[in-house]
Scaffold this motif. Structure first.
Motif, PDB file in Angstrom:
ATOM      1  N   PHE A 196       0.841  -1.202   0.000  1.00  0.00           N
ATOM      2  CA  PHE A 196       0.000   0.000   0.000  1.00  0.00           C
ATOM      3  C   PHE A 196       0.876   1.252   0.000  1.00  0.00           C
ATOM      4  O   PHE A 196       1.988   1.247   0.522  1.00  0.00           O
ATOM      5  CB  PHE A 196      -0.867   0.054   1.268  1.00  0.00           C
ATOM      6  CG  PHE A 196      -1.698  -1.176   1.521  1.00  0.00           C
ATOM      7  CD1 PHE A 196      -1.149  -2.292   2.132  1.00  0.00           C
ATOM      8  CD2 PHE A 196      -3.038  -1.207   1.164  1.00  0.00           C
ATOM      9  CE1 PHE A 196      -1.912  -3.424   2.382  1.00  0.00           C
ATOM     10  CE2 PHE A 196      -3.816  -2.329   1.409  1.00  0.00           C
ATOM     11  CZ  PHE A 196      -3.244  -3.434   2.014  1.00  0.00           C
ATOM     12  N   TYR A 213       0.047   5.129   1.441  1.00  0.00           N
ATOM     13  CA  TYR A 213      -0.864   6.042   2.107  1.00  0.00           C
ATOM     14  C   TYR A 213      -0.286   7.450   2.027  1.00  0.00           C
ATOM     15  O   TYR A 213       0.933   7.640   1.979  1.00  0.00           O
ATOM     16  CB  TYR A 213      -1.053   5.671   3.582  1.00  0.00           C
ATOM     17  CG  TYR A 213      -2.036   4.557   3.823  1.00  0.00           C
ATOM     18  CD1 TYR A 213      -1.665   3.224   3.690  1.00  0.00           C
ATOM     19  CD2 TYR A 213      -3.351   4.829   4.176  1.00  0.00           C
ATOM     20  CE1 TYR A 213      -2.570   2.205   3.902  1.00  0.00           C
ATOM     21  CE2 TYR A 213      -4.264   3.810   4.396  1.00  0.00           C
ATOM     22  CZ  TYR A 213      -3.871   2.512   4.251  1.00  0.00           C
ATOM     23  OH  TYR A 213      -4.772   1.503   4.458  1.00  0.00           O
ATOM     24  N   GLN A 223      -0.583  11.422   3.879  1.00  0.00           N
ATOM     25  CA  GLN A 223      -1.053  12.183   5.046  1.00  0.00           C
ATOM     26  C   GLN A 223      -0.823  13.657   4.771  1.00  0.00           C
ATOM     27  O   GLN A 223       0.322  14.128   4.733  1.00  0.00           O
ATOM     28  CB  GLN A 223      -0.295  11.744   6.303  1.00  0.00           C
ATOM     29  CG  GLN A 223      -0.816  12.339   7.598  1.00  0.00           C
ATOM     30  CD  GLN A 223      -0.132  11.727   8.807  1.00  0.00           C
ATOM     31  OE1 GLN A 223       1.051  11.409   8.778  1.00  0.00           O
ATOM     32  NE2 GLN A 223      -0.879  11.557   9.891  1.00  0.00           N
ATOM     33  N   GLY A 231      -2.236  17.965   9.193  1.00  0.00           N
ATOM     34  CA  GLY A 231      -3.387  18.033  10.090  1.00  0.00           C
ATOM     35  C   GLY A 231      -4.470  17.006   9.832  1.00  0.00           C
ATOM     36  O   GLY A 231      -5.533  17.073  10.446  1.00  0.00           O
ATOM     37  N   GLU A 232      -4.197  16.060   8.959  1.00  0.00           N
ATOM     38  CA  GLU A 232      -5.226  15.069   8.622  1.00  0.00           C
ATOM     39  C   GLU A 232      -4.740  13.653   8.912  1.00  0.00           C
ATOM     40  O   GLU A 232      -3.568  13.412   9.194  1.00  0.00           O
ATOM     41  CB  GLU A 232      -5.606  15.187   7.139  1.00  0.00           C
ATOM     42  CG  GLU A 232      -6.223  16.536   6.784  1.00  0.00           C
ATOM     43  CD  GLU A 232      -6.699  16.567   5.339  1.00  0.00           C
ATOM     44  OE1 GLU A 232      -6.961  17.685   4.852  1.00  0.00           O
ATOM     45  OE2 GLU A 232      -6.805  15.499   4.704  1.00  0.00           O
ATOM     46  N   GLY A 233      -5.675  12.715   8.839  1.00  0.00           N
ATOM     47  CA  GLY A 233      -5.326  11.309   9.006  1.00  0.00           C
ATOM     48  C   GLY A 233      -4.774  10.732   7.721  1.00  0.00           C
ATOM     49  O   GLY A 233      -4.563  11.435   6.734  1.00  0.00           O
ATOM     50  N   LEU A 234      -4.536   9.433   7.728  1.00  0.00           N
ATOM     51  CA  LEU A 234      -3.982   8.752   6.567  1.00  0.00           C
ATOM     52  C   LEU A 234      -5.088   8.451   5.556  1.00  0.00           C
ATOM     53  O   LEU A 234      -6.190   8.058   5.925  1.00  0.00           O
ATOM     54  CB  LEU A 234      -3.335   7.441   6.989  1.00  0.00           C
ATOM     55  CG  LEU A 234      -2.160   7.551   7.950  1.00  0.00           C
ATOM     56  CD1 LEU A 234      -1.747   6.173   8.425  1.00  0.00           C
ATOM     57  CD2 LEU A 234      -1.001   8.241   7.275  1.00  0.00           C
ATOM     58  N   LEU A 248      -5.706   6.151   1.980  1.00  0.00           N
ATOM     59  CA  LEU A 248      -5.159   5.149   1.069  1.00  0.00           C
ATOM     60  C   LEU A 248      -5.020   5.774  -0.315  1.00  0.00           C
ATOM     61  O   LEU A 248      -5.983   6.281  -0.884  1.00  0.00           O
ATOM     62  CB  LEU A 248      -6.075   3.929   1.003  1.00  0.00           C
ATOM     63  CG  LEU A 248      -5.659   2.828   0.041  1.00  0.00           C
ATOM     64  CD1 LEU A 248      -4.315   2.238   0.464  1.00  0.00           C
ATOM     65  CD2 LEU A 248      -6.721   1.735  -0.011  1.00  0.00           C
ATOM     66  N   PHE A 260       3.509   7.333   2.948  1.00  0.00           N
ATOM     67  CA  PHE A 260       3.906   6.140   3.694  1.00  0.00           C
ATOM     68  C   PHE A 260       3.690   4.902   2.831  1.00  0.00           C
ATOM     69  O   PHE A 260       2.595   4.697   2.279  1.00  0.00           O
ATOM     70  CB  PHE A 260       3.056   5.986   4.957  1.00  0.00           C
ATOM     71  CG  PHE A 260       3.290   7.024   5.999  1.00  0.00           C
ATOM     72  CD1 PHE A 260       2.487   8.149   6.061  1.00  0.00           C
ATOM     73  CD2 PHE A 260       4.304   6.881   6.937  1.00  0.00           C
ATOM     74  CE1 PHE A 260       2.684   9.118   7.024  1.00  0.00           C
ATOM     75  CE2 PHE A 260       4.516   7.839   7.913  1.00  0.00           C
ATOM     76  CZ  PHE A 260       3.702   8.962   7.947  1.00  0.00           C
ATOM     77  N   LYS A 314      -3.240  -6.170  10.395  1.00  0.00           N
ATOM     78  CA  LYS A 314      -2.497  -4.960  10.704  1.00  0.00           C
ATOM     79  C   LYS A 314      -1.621  -4.553   9.526  1.00  0.00           C
ATOM     80  O   LYS A 314      -1.228  -5.359   8.698  1.00  0.00           O
ATOM     81  CB  LYS A 314      -1.628  -5.159  11.937  1.00  0.00           C
ATOM     82  CG  LYS A 314      -0.471  -6.114  11.743  1.00  0.00           C
ATOM     83  CD  LYS A 314       0.391  -6.157  12.984  1.00  0.00           C
ATOM     84  CE  LYS A 314       1.611  -7.045  12.770  1.00  0.00           C
ATOM     85  NZ  LYS A 314       2.473  -7.068  13.971  1.00  0.00           N
ATOM     86  N   LEU A 315      -1.340  -3.244   9.520  1.00  0.00           N
ATOM     87  CA  LEU A 315      -0.434  -2.661   8.546  1.00  0.00           C
ATOM     88  C   LEU A 315       0.918  -2.399   9.198  1.00  0.00           C
ATOM     89  O   LEU A 315       0.965  -1.940  10.336  1.00  0.00           O
ATOM     90  CB  LEU A 315      -1.009  -1.346   8.024  1.00  0.00           C
ATOM     91  CG  LEU A 315      -2.253  -1.454   7.136  1.00  0.00           C
ATOM     92  CD1 LEU A 315      -3.003  -0.135   7.112  1.00  0.00           C
ATOM     93  CD2 LEU A 315      -1.854  -1.860   5.739  1.00  0.00           C
ATOM     94  N   PHE A 330       4.116  -0.058   8.562  1.00  0.00           N
ATOM     95  CA  PHE A 330       4.436   1.151   7.804  1.00  0.00           C
ATOM     96  C   PHE A 330       5.930   1.429   7.767  1.00  0.00           C
ATOM     97  O   PHE A 330       6.674   1.083   8.693  1.00  0.00           O
ATOM     98  CB  PHE A 330       3.763   2.373   8.458  1.00  0.00           C
ATOM     99  CG  PHE A 330       2.283   2.449   8.286  1.00  0.00           C
ATOM    100  CD1 PHE A 330       1.436   1.869   9.211  1.00  0.00           C
ATOM    101  CD2 PHE A 330       1.730   3.126   7.211  1.00  0.00           C
ATOM    102  CE1 PHE A 330       0.057   1.951   9.069  1.00  0.00           C
ATOM    103  CE2 PHE A 330       0.353   3.218   7.056  1.00  0.00           C
ATOM    104  CZ  PHE A 330      -0.479   2.630   7.988  1.00  0.00           C
ATOM    105  N   GLY A 331       6.353   2.121   6.709  1.00  0.00           N
ATOM    106  CA  GLY A 331       7.656   2.752   6.696  1.00  0.00           C
ATOM    107  C   GLY A 331       7.611   4.052   7.475  1.00  0.00           C
ATOM    108  O   GLY A 331       6.564   4.437   8.014  1.00  0.00           O
ATOM    109  N   LYS A 332       8.744   4.747   7.527  1.00  0.00           N
ATOM    110  CA  LYS A 332       8.836   5.952   8.349  1.00  0.00           C
ATOM    111  C   LYS A 332       8.213   7.172   7.690  1.00  0.00           C
ATOM    112  O   LYS A 332       8.033   8.197   8.341  1.00  0.00           O
ATOM    113  CB  LYS A 332      10.295   6.247   8.686  1.00  0.00           C
ATOM    114  CG  LYS A 332      10.914   5.237   9.625  1.00  0.00           C
ATOM    115  CD  LYS A 332      12.318   5.658  10.033  1.00  0.00           C
ATOM    116  CE  LYS A 332      12.891   4.680  11.051  1.00  0.00           C
ATOM    117  NZ  LYS A 332      14.247   5.089  11.494  1.00  0.00           N
TER     118      LYS A 332
END
Lengths: 114, 114
Positions: B34, B36, B38, B41-44, B46, B89, B101-102, B104-106
């Protein structure tokens, strides 16, 4: 169709205190996951709740606990706060316990521990 | 274990430049991949996904191809816009018992200047 709502948006707590973060899942979603995103890092999986039961847990200590309610909203509780708990906490909901493709993330709660 | 490595940011480009953000992974099992995004100020959100080798995910002009032989899923866009400025991400999940679960990279911060 409402999205995922998290409250509060920002929070400051003192080391050793306890905190409760809240998440309202998207309409029609029965699964909620929580992630911790430290500054400059990717989100880390904390746990997931499916139909009010814990469905999986990441590498977090027992002082991180959660609940899911009959309306599928959820809480994340953290006891004995430590400075390293300062992070953005993200909630994500989906319509199936193992359907990652339909996850909707909230905007998060920014927790600062001083 | 499972892990994702992304190219270090920040990445700064001029509008209409070509974008590549590298992502490689390690997985015990057969992962889905995946990207993602961001926004501040917002969520992730897809951005795109691929579930098997040689699949190409695409959305909003972004593309990424699942390369099993190089364990990579690099994100590309031919002509970036100022509105693409965000943190990106790369993430994976592994089918089977723990695919709830996902990982994630940094994250890679992209800034596009006019």
């Amino acid at each position: 169709e409402t999205g995922v709502t998290q409250s509060p948006t920002h929070l400051i707590k003192t080391r050793g205190q306890q905190v409760t973060l809240r998440c309202s899942s998207q309409s029609g979603h029965n699964t909620v996951s929580w992630y911790q995103q430290a500054l400059g890092q990717g989100p880390q999986f904390i746990f997931q709740y499916y139909r009010e039961e814990e469905n999986g847990r990441g590498n977090f200590p027992p002082r991180f606990s959660g609940l899911q309610f009959p309306n599928y909203s959820s809480e994340l509780n953290v006891n004995a706060l430590e400075l390293d708990d300062s992070a953005l906490y993200l909630c994500a909901s989906s319509s199936s316990g193992r359907n990652l493709y339909g996850y909707t993330f909230g905007s998060g709660t920014r927790l600062t521990v001083v | 274990g499972n892990s994702v490595t992304q190219m270090e940011g920040p990445v700064t480009l001029s509008e209409e430049a070509f974008l590549t953000i590298n992502c490689t992974y390690t997985a015990t099992g057969y992962p889905s991949l995946f990207w993602y995004v961001q926004y501040p100020g917002e969520g992730l959100q897809l951005l795109l996904k691929a579930t098997k080798a040689d699949d190409k995910g695409s959305n909003k002009g972004f593309e990424a191809t699942y390369r099993k032989e190089t364990t990579s899923f690099h994100l590309e866009k031919g002509s970036v816009q100022v509105s693409d400025s965000a943190v990106y991400f790369c993430a994976l999940s592994v089918s089977g018992g723990s695919n709830y679960k996902l990982t994630f990279g940094k994250g890679t911060l992209l800034t596009v200047n006019p």
